[in-house]
Design a protein around this motif. Structure first.
Motif, PDB file in Angstrom:
ATOM      1  N   GLN A 154      -5.167   5.080  14.508  1.00 18.96           N
ATOM      2  CA  GLN A 154      -6.583   5.169  14.144  1.00 18.96           C
ATOM      3  C   GLN A 154      -6.795   4.849  12.666  1.00 18.96           C
ATOM      4  O   GLN A 154      -7.688   5.388  12.020  1.00 18.96           O
TER       5      GLN A 154
ATOM      6  N   TYR B 245     -15.522  10.771  22.053  1.00 19.76           N
ATOM      7  CA  TYR B 245     -14.312  10.390  21.319  1.00 19.76           C
ATOM      8  C   TYR B 245     -14.524  10.527  19.817  1.00 19.76           C
ATOM      9  O   TYR B 245     -15.600  10.229  19.309  1.00 19.76           O
TER      10      TYR B 245
ATOM     11  N   GLY C  65     -12.735  10.138  15.737  1.00 22.89           N
ATOM     12  CA  GLY C  65     -11.828   9.307  14.948  1.00 22.89           C
ATOM     13  C   GLY C  65     -10.722  10.112  14.287  1.00 22.89           C
ATOM     14  O   GLY C  65     -10.469  11.266  14.636  1.00 22.89           O
TER      15      GLY C  65
ATOM     16  N   THR D  44     -16.380   7.797  17.689  1.00 25.87           N
ATOM     17  CA  THR D  44     -15.805   6.458  17.676  1.00 25.87           C
ATOM     18  C   THR D  44     -15.762   5.939  19.103  1.00 25.87           C
ATOM     19  O   THR D  44     -15.881   6.705  20.060  1.00 25.87           O
ATOM     20  N   THR D  45     -15.610   4.634  19.239  1.00 24.05           N
ATOM     21  CA  THR D  45     -15.445   4.068  20.583  1.00 24.05           C
ATOM     22  C   THR D  45     -13.982   4.005  20.982  1.00 24.05           C
ATOM     23  O   THR D  45     -13.658   3.654  22.104  1.00 24.05           O
ATOM     24  N   GLU D  46     -13.110   4.304  20.044  1.00 25.66           N
ATOM     25  CA  GLU D  46     -11.672   4.257  20.324  1.00 25.66           C
ATOM     26  C   GLU D  46     -11.303   5.452  21.203  1.00 25.66           C
ATOM     27  O   GLU D  46     -11.509   6.609  20.806  1.00 25.66           O
ATOM     28  N   ARG D  47     -10.740   5.167  22.365  1.00 26.27           N
ATOM     29  CA  ARG D  47     -10.435   6.264  23.306  1.00 26.27           C
ATOM     30  C   ARG D  47      -9.022   6.776  23.081  1.00 26.27           C
ATOM     31  O   ARG D  47      -8.261   6.986  24.021  1.00 26.27           O
ATOM     32  N   THR D  48      -8.653   6.950  21.844  1.00 22.72           N
ATOM     33  CA  THR D  48      -7.255   7.231  21.520  1.00 22.72           C
ATOM     34  C   THR D  48      -6.982   8.681  21.136  1.00 22.72           C
ATOM     35  O   THR D  48      -5.864   9.016  20.774  1.00 22.72           O
TER      36      THR D  48
ATOM     37  N   ALA E  24      -7.768  -2.378  25.712  1.00 28.75           N
ATOM     38  CA  ALA E  24      -8.093  -1.277  24.808  1.00 28.75           C
ATOM     39  C   ALA E  24      -9.500  -0.780  25.093  1.00 28.75           C
ATOM     40  O   ALA E  24     -10.430  -1.585  25.223  1.00 28.75           O
ATOM     41  N   ASN E  25      -9.640   0.540  25.208  1.00 34.56           N
ATOM     42  CA  ASN E  25     -10.939   1.189  25.382  1.00 34.56           C
ATOM     43  C   ASN E  25     -11.717   0.681  26.596  1.00 34.56           C
ATOM     44  O   ASN E  25     -12.935   0.581  26.564  1.00 34.56           O
TER      45      ASN E  25
ATOM     46  N   GLN F 198      -2.881   4.208  21.074  1.00 32.90           N
ATOM     47  CA  GLN F 198      -2.921   2.949  20.326  1.00 32.90           C
ATOM     48  C   GLN F 198      -1.495   2.564  19.936  1.00 32.90           C
ATOM     49  O   GLN F 198      -0.760   3.397  19.404  1.00 32.90           O
TER      50      GLN F 198
ATOM     51  N   TYR G 195      -4.052  -1.192  24.947  1.00 31.00           N
ATOM     52  CA  TYR G 195      -3.523   0.115  24.566  1.00 31.00           C
ATOM     53  C   TYR G 195      -2.774   0.702  25.750  1.00 31.00           C
ATOM     54  O   TYR G 195      -3.044   0.353  26.902  1.00 31.00           O
TER      55      TYR G 195
END
Lengths: 1114, 493
Positions: free
Chosen positions: A787, B215, B217, B224-228, B285-286, B295, B373
């Motif tokens: 991230q 989600y 960060g 965030t849009t990152e699903r991590t 990813a996502n 990630q 991812y």
């Protein structure tokens, strides 16, 4: 400036005697600096006379200088003969030397020199008048180089009445009975006995020829074997110089009782395991304390990106390291190495000396004419032994037999027998890959000299050593060493400064080729294609059928290191018996490592999906130390007391900064991290170590008969938690020189020297990493930060209660000199117990980490006997023969370990056994019915249970070790040789490496394999599909995988021939000798494997080195 | 130079006393200072980590980094589970040229404790330690923003539960380590599976109730849009799976109710998650199907799965680079017209032999931008979990509808299974072709459904080995058996 000038002018007038006897050295120096010509002193004199009459000498001086001498024949009647060798020296200087020790005074008066009989002082006259039978005796003690010897002991024989010489080396004894004999002794010099006279003039002491009187360097001082209460051993520059080694520690192998040294591989710069009197600590920190010219020196290099120099360490609890820090010290710059063992010798080093101490003293300049020395060695090295391996025919048979055993058929991937590889080839891969000849070159030059006030030495060295691997790899070092020593004219103020700098460039492959050399199939393809490119022998699919071993040579490792060691000692004698002293030391070891993995070392078909990469490390270890000290000596009763008190302030800072780069546009750019598409951080470390101590020593010597030595130290270290920072250590040592008792000297004449000594004390060990008591979180180092942010994770398990590990050392020694010290025997018993073990306790990984540093309530005992015999067998003018023999019989035992069975060590150690004990299955040979390895098991001999079935104990601790050396001198020839021997068990290679599988050649030991039911043998049937690999591992984990690894090795041979003097002088040389030297010349062993010293099938065995050289002095 | 003797003496005495006094003062006043080192500039003292939001969040960040980065060459890391369990089961075939004994041991169900089998154990427990340290550190801290503290605690519990789920499935009873007290933990014995499951459920329940619904960060706060990073939905998804497994183990039917409930909560969140109709988009990813992804963090590459599974033109390699391809058992279990065989399986022909390999992850090119991812949890599995939970509750039509949702996306007709037995079999088969080479589902399913013996006693001999039921559990590492006397090895090792 004005003052200085005034001094010079002052001398052109007529003067009193005292002005002339003032320290002319200082003035001459000033004259030299100021370029001022003072006519009376500017006269130069050249004299070469031996035992000449004073009158003749004065006559020569008159001719050369034009000075007249005023004297009477009667005055010169009682003079002593003069020996002097000067060239263009100042008149005043020459006069001083000519009149030195003469019963005469002289004075320069214009162009004349007035010589008169020395007059006793008024006081002397008065005293003589009072007691006409007794007289006062005055003299001065100097060494051969003319330097005064303050602190020499002058004793009137038979009275116990003694006095030490003052700072100028002078002494006065009052009321001495005429005809008495005085004994003058000083450490490192032969004692002299002289009948007294009122004015004894200058007495020159010769350096000790008797080894008992040679200087021994000890912690914060020096002593001699005769008077030492401790157990120490020394190796001098002569012995070091006879050995073609690039690491000075290797020169100690086999020469010092109680010292066990293992070289991890045959590469230059490789790590060396050093154990003094065994293994005290169970886990970590068994290195001795190293001290170079008073400055502690690191025993381990910082972690880096390559470990080729560290892997392969075997022997006594060898641990993987990153090479030896001593490859950054030029052996030619070393004057002597002293090894301190027992408590009495080491306790004053406190917490750092539980494992003994090794003191390295570098060369210093000597007064005298400027001397230039040149030493050139050139040589060749090869591996000592080759492992006998299967030839192609045997190999192919093994493969087919293995596949038949498996009930299988030749597979498309069995390239070695399915027709892809040429089965008529028979390559000796050992010869191809590690059979090369390494070149060795060592050049050293030094200039030294100085006056009685100031001495200097400057030396430079160049060392280059290649490898036995094919390819262009070499270790090249350039070094410089400098030393200056100076004293004030009144001898009260001394300063010495030494500096060494060494630059090392070591280029190696990233891995050893050793294992490839002993496992590649003999029919494996040629290394190169016809066009000169690497041959990957692709199969029909396009896949490479093997990993070309030379591909590994493209993966390179380079270590560029710079090492600075500087130290200075300043001392000032406030009173004749009180001296203030401080040493200052600074070391800075810088290393830059680069490890490169180009695409070309990857199989061609994999290159499209692979990247090239490289790692770079910058490592720096800086350390400074200040040790102020006060020395005081006095007389108490009939004995002499020496007291020392001091303080240590030391700080180390370690830095490691590593960066990895990958995906470079070209292999050619791997050296430039800026050319990497992706750069990721590697190890980053900044670590501080602070250390602080107070120490003291009291030494009481009663008539050289009874000697008591007490030491104490209070230590503080930053490696421990706040409650445990400080600790005290101490020792008591005593010696009884019984040969000085009247009974002995009168009745047992063949015993010329006898000493009984004992010591007991405590020392500590703080060799754990810094900050172990703190719980620290370290950043993660991923290529793409998660991230976009760096993570932070716990880096260790912490233990805030960490304490010192303590070793209690007990020692008894009995030393003898027989037949006028022609035979010297030294025996030593030691018993060292280490407790409160500070170590990496193995933890199950369920705790999160594999280990934590703890203090464990375990006690380890190292005990043993050390014997050292040296004898002068023959001593004649043109022929001499001396022999030395040393043997150590060590024992290592885990004495107690409360709670062992419930601890994490339950399966690793056994109470009553050595720490080196291996818990193994008991080998039962091969099952005659099935041809599979069996071991003793309560459940299944083919699938034993660990640890229940691992009941066989094998001890790999050496049973005994030592050395046998001889030195023979015949006319111009000198021959020295050393046999080193070790009796031990070690891991062997008797089972080969999974015999029968694809592309793995085997030692010929496997030929005796099982072939058909009923066969009784120790090698199981060949197997190609790894179906028997479990049983193979059972066998390699059994007691049959350990066997005798004893060896006797002709460690060193040195033959030299000295050019005859006439020849040398005709070419204006002072000395010249040519020599042949050899290291590891011959090895006698039954060991089943490559080399019994490093016992590794992976690392390169130690090399056999032969060099030829020339040493010249002019 | 020629000083008066008397003067000299007195002055030296004076100097001497001054020096001695000075030394003593120096030592006494500063000896503590002389052995105390300042804070290390390359790391942070544990006491200071949980005193601010950024460093506290970095700990979880570090955990995800470790999970994502453990290199394949070390036989640990995320790829290890699908690779090794795929070899142990009937999913993967080991290339005949591979002579690494570890691969062969997995493949032939012939692991030995001194050989292999412990890789996942050795990498899972250090991460559990990190999670435990975070849970303890967060609990003790009063300095953090409460939203951050709550999110991070939930994440740490989620991570701990995830790893215990795999440990208990791969090794059976495992030591349950819930704190950082290494002295106590060093002698732990194995905890019965049921107890471990209860802890996992408890951790996940906590995580469901504390984790963010959206989600966040790297600061554990900003959307965030990152699903991590795990969310409430990720915890629910894992909890649904855990209930299903625990239901199989314990026979307690209430678990199926809970499993359905958790799965439903996610499936109903259509604003967050949908089945991605284009199969080639599922593992991007996502993607909309992703509930939690890792990630990739290793320089130059996307997923490690792509590196290992995608075969080069030369086919599988005898080295450890590309040692496996898809087995015929798996290939034959695809129905005709299954789009997953088209989009998630690729092949390469090398001298008359065609090798099929998983291509759920497609980017193997070195240095390519990060577009894929690693999938940790996805919606597709939730439909299959709920279908199975519904069968177990005798809601057959509900089960059929969930199963058909997955089949429809794969271009297949509705299932014909219409009774409990046939539906369970159909779901198991559907899981096989939907979830192949993802986090070891096949191996875990065979074991939890009790079919591992019947399946493997046929397959293992065909692979060249001998099946023994003890092979369903991997061996514990010898190093831990040595250092923890309370640990007992699994039977058969």
């Amino acid at each position: 400036m004005y003052d200085l000038y005034k001094h010079v002018v002052w001398h052109s007038q007529p003067y009193k005697k005292i002005l002339l006897v003032m320290k002319l050295t200082t003035l001459l120096l000033l004259v030299g600096i100021l370029q001022v010509s003072a006519s009376a002193l500017a006269q130069k004199v050249t004299l070469h006379v031996r035992n000449a009459q004073l009158l003749d000498v004065l006559q020569q001086i008159r001719v050369q200088t034009g000075y007249d001498f005023a004297y009477t024949g009667k005055d010169l009647g009682a003079t002593k003969p003069v020996t002097i060798d000067v060239k263009n020296d100042e008149l005043a200087d020459v006069l001083q030397r000519v009149f030195d020790g003469q019963p005469l005074d002289y004075a320069i008066n214009n162009k004349a020199i007035v010589v008169s009989v020395k007059q006793p002082s008024l006081l002397d006259k008065v005293k003589a008048a009072q007691d006409p039978d007794k007289m006062d005796v005055h003299g001065k003690v100097v060494g051969e180089d003319g330097l005064s010897l303050p602190g020499a002991i002058v004793m009137i024989k038979g009275t116990g009445n003694s006095r030490a010489t003052d700072s100028k080396g002078e002494f006065t004894l009052k009321n001495v009975v005429p005809g008495s004999i005085i004994v003058i002794s000083f450490i490192g010099y032969t004692r002299q006995e002289i009948t007294v006279s009122g004015e004894m003039g200058t007495i020159i002491l010769k350096p000790a020829e008797n080894p008992l009187d040679e200087v021994e360097v000890i912690a914060y001082g020096q002593t001699s074997e005769r008077l030492s209460t401790a157990n120490t051993s020394s190796v001098t520059s002569k012995v070091i110089g006879e050995q073609p080694v690039s690491n000075p520690l290797l020169a100690l192998e086999g020469r010092v009782p109680g010292l066990f040294i293992t070289q991890s591989s045959g590469l230059s710069g490789t790590s060396v395991t050093v154990r003094i009197q065994g293994q005290n600590s169970m886990g970590n920190g068994n290195d001795p304390l190293y001290v170079v010219d008073g400055t502690p020196y690191t025993s381990q290099l910082l972690p880096g990106v390559g470990n080729i120099l560290g892997i392969g360490s075997a022997g006594m609890n060898g641990v993987a390291t990153y090479g030896s820090p001593f490859s950054y010290i030029n052996p030619d710059d070393i004057e002597r190495i002293d090894v301190l063992k027992g408590a009495d010798a080491t306790a004053i080093y406190g917490s750092r000396a539980a494992n003994g101490a090794i003191l390295i003293t570098t060369k210093k300049g000597k007064a005298g004419e400027t001397r230039v020395d040149l030493n050139i060695q050139n040589g060749w090295a090869q591996v000592t032994r080759q492992l006998p391996l299967l030839n192609t025919q045997e190999y192919l048979q093994m493969r087919h037999e293995a596949i038949a055993n498996d009930g299988s058929t030749v597979q498309p991937t069995d390239y070695d027998i399915n027709g892809l590889w040429d089965t008529t080839r028979n390559t000796n891969w050992e010869k191809q890959l590690i059979g090369g000849t390494a070149q060795y070159r060592d050049i050293n030059a030094s200039v030294s000299g100085g006056s009685t006030g100031t001495q200097y030495l400057v030396s430079i060295g160049d060392h280059r050593q290649t490898t036995v691997f094919p390819g262009n790899f070499a270790d090249e070092k350039i070094s410089g060493h400098f030393n200056i020593t100076s004293a004030s004219s009144n001898q009260k103020f001394h300063i010495t400064f030494s500096g060494s700098y060494l630059a090392d460039d070591n280029r190696l492959p990233s891995t050893y080729l050793t294992h490839a050399a002993i496992t590649l199939a003999p029919d494996a393809p040629p290394l190169y294609n016809k066009d000169g490119s690497l041959n990957w022998a692709p199969a029909a699919s396009g896949s490479s059928s093997w990993t070309n071993p030379l591909a590994g040579l493209y993966d390179t490792y380079q270590s560029v290191g710079y090492n600075l060691i500087a130290n200075s000692v300043i001392s000032y004698k406030l009173l004749p018996n009180l001296e203030f002293k401080s040493s200052f030391g600074y070391t800075n070891l810088n290393e830059n490592e680069t490890s490169e993995t180009p695409l070309i070392s990857t199989a061609p078909e994999l290159r499209s999906t692979a990247v090239n990469y490289a790692s770079y490390t910058y490592k720096n270890l800086g350390s400074w130390i200040i040790e102020p000290q006060v020395l005081y000596n006095t007389k108490i009763g009939k004995g002499a007391l020496e007291a020392l008190a001091g303080m240590t302030i030391q700080q180390d800072q370690s830095r490691v900064n590593a960066v990895n780069g990958s995906n470079y546009t070209s292999d050619a750019l791997l050296g430039n991290v800026g050319a990497a598409a992706v750069i990721t951080p590697g190890t980053n470390l900044v670590s501080d170590y602070k250390y602080n101590a107070l120490f003291g020593r009291l030494n009481y010597n009663l008539e050289d008969k009874y000697i008591l030595n007490l030491t104490a130290r209070k230590d503080g270290s930053s490696r421990f938690g706040a409650d445990n920072e400080f600790h005290e250590f101490g020792s008591v040592g005593g010696a009884w020189v019984f040969s000085n008792e009247a009974f002995f000297s009168n009745h047992i004449k063949f015993i010329s020297f006898g000493k009984l000594r004992a010591s007991y004390g405590t020392t500590g060990n703080d060799q754990i990493g810094d900050y172990q008591f703190l719980s620290l979180y370290t950043p993660t180092t991923a290529g793409n930060p998660y991230q976009g942010a760096r993570g932070l994770l716990p880096g260790n398990l912490s233990n805030p209660y960490l304490q010192w590990e303590e070793t209690k050392k007990l020692e008894f020694g009995l030393d003898f000199g027989l037949f006028k010290d022609r035979v010297l025997l030294s025996s030593n018993y030691y018993n060292n117990r280490s407790s409160n073990q500070l170590l990496f306790q193995n933890l199950p990984v369920i705790t999160g980490f594999g280990s934590v540093v703890v203090n464990l309530p375990a006690t380890v005992e190292n005990s043993g006997w050390e014997f050292n015999i040296s004898s002068t067998n023959i001593k004649a003018k043109d022929f001499s023969w001396t022999t030395g023999f040393n043997i150590t019989v060590p024992q290592n035992k885990l004495v107690s370990f409360p709670g062992l069975s419930g601890s994490t060590y339950a399966n690793q150690y056994v109470i009553g056994q050595s720490l080196s004990v291996q818990r193994l299955y008991h080998f039962q040979g091969v099952d005659p019915a099935t041809g599979v390895y069996k071991v003793s098991s309560t459940t299944d001999p083919f699938n034993p249970a660990y640890p229940d079935d691992a009941t066989s104990l094998v001890n790999t601790f050496p049973e005994f070790y030592g050395g046998f050396q001889n030195a023979i001198h015949y006319h111009q020839f000198e021959l020295d040789f050393l046999f080193q021997f070790t009796k031990q068990k070690g891991p062997n290679y008797a089972f080969g490496f999974v015999p029968g599988t694809f592309n793995t050649n085997q030692p010929i030991y496997v030929l005796s394999r099982w072939q058909k039911p009923g066969d009784i043998t120790t090698i199981q049937r060949y197997n190609a599909d790894y179906g028997l690999v479990g049983q193979y591992f059972n066998a390699t984990g059994s007691d049959a995988a350990y066997s005798d690894a004893s060896y006797i090795r002709l460690k060193n041979v040195s033959l030299s021939w000295q050019f005859p003097e006439e020849l040398i002088h005709s070419v204006h040389l002072k000395t010249c000798r040519i020599n042949l030297q050899a290291q590891n010349l011959l090895t006698i062993t039954k060991y089943k494997g490559l080399d019994p010293e490093n016992e590794s099938p992976y690392a390169l065995p130690p090399l056999r080195m032969i060099t030829a050289g020339i040493q010249a002095g002019f | 130079m020629n000083c008066n003797i008397k003067y000299n003496k007195s002055s030296s005495n004076c100097w001497m006393s001054t020096l001695i006094i000075f030394s003593i003062l120096l030592f006494n006043s500063s000896c503590k200072k002389l052995v105390e080192t300042g804070p290390q500039s390359t790391s942070v003292n544990a006491d200071n980590v949980y005193t601010n939001d950024a460093t506290a969040a970095a700990v979880l960040n570090g955990i995800y980094t470790t999970m994502s980065q453990e290199a394949f060459s070390d036989f640990t890391g995320p790829t290890a589970v699908p690779l090794y369990t795929g070899l142990s089961s009937d999913e993967l075939t080991l290339y005949s040229g591979v002579y690494d004994p570890r691969f062969r041991a997995y493949y032939l169900n012939a692991l030995q404790a001194n050989n292999a089998g412990f890789e996942f154990w050795n990498s899972a427990y250090p991460i559990i330690y990190d999670a435990n340290a975070a849970i303890e550190g967060l609990a003790a801290s009063n300095a953090l923003t409460s939203a951050v503290k709550q999110q991070l605690t939930g994440e740490a519990k989620m991570v701990r539960a995830f790893f215990y789920f795999y440990l208990v499935n791969l090794y059976g009873d495992v030591p349950l380590v819930l704190n950082t007290n290494y002295k106590a933990n060093a002698t732990l014995a194995r905890t019965p599976k049921a107890m471990v499951y209860k802890q996992i459920i408890s951790d996940l329940q906590d995580a469901v109730s504390t984790l963010s619904t959206t989600y966040v960060g790297a600061d554990a706060l900003t959307a965030t849009t990152e699903r991590t990073r795990p969310t409430k939905w990720a915890a629910a998804a894992l909890l649904a799976r855990v209930y299903l497994f625990y239901g199989n183990l314990s026979g307690d039917a209430s678990n199926y109710v809970n499993a359905e409930q958790q799965a439903t909560s996610i499936i109903n969140n259509s604003a967050g998650y949908n089945l991605v109709t284009d199969l080639n988009g599922v593992f991007l990813a996502n993607s909309n199907e992703a509930i939690w992804q890792l990630q990739p963090v290793i320089a130059n590459i996307n997923t490690q799965d792509a590196q290992v599974f995608i075969l080069p033109e030369t086919g599988p390699s005898s080295s450890t680079a590309n040692p496996v391809y898809l087995s015929n058992y798996l290939l034959n279990s695809f129905e005709n017209g299954d789009l997953r065989k088209v989009d998630w399986v690729s092949s390469i022909k090398v001298s008359d032999t065609t090798y099929f390999y998983p291509s759920k992850y497609k980017i193997k090119t070195v240095g390519a931008p990060l577009t894929e991812y690693l999938m940790m949890l996805r919606l597709g599995e939730q439909f299959l979990i709920r279908a199975e939970a519904r069968v177990q509750q005798s809601n057959l039509s509900g089960a059929q509808s969930d199963l058909n949702a997955i089949r429809a996306r794969a271009g297949l007709a509705n299932t014909t299974a219409n009774d409990r037995q046939s539906l369970l079999a159909a779901i198991l088969r559907e899981r096989r072709v939907e979830l192949f080479t993802e986090w070891g589902h096949r191996w875990l399913d065979l074991k939890r459904t009790g079919t591992v013996g019947t399946v493997m006693s046929v397959v293992t001999p065909q692979k060249g080995g001998t099946w023994n039921i003890s092979a369903q559990l991997y061996p514990l590492p010898l190093t831990d058996l040595r250092s923890d006397p309370a640990l007992v090895q699994n039977p058969g090792y």
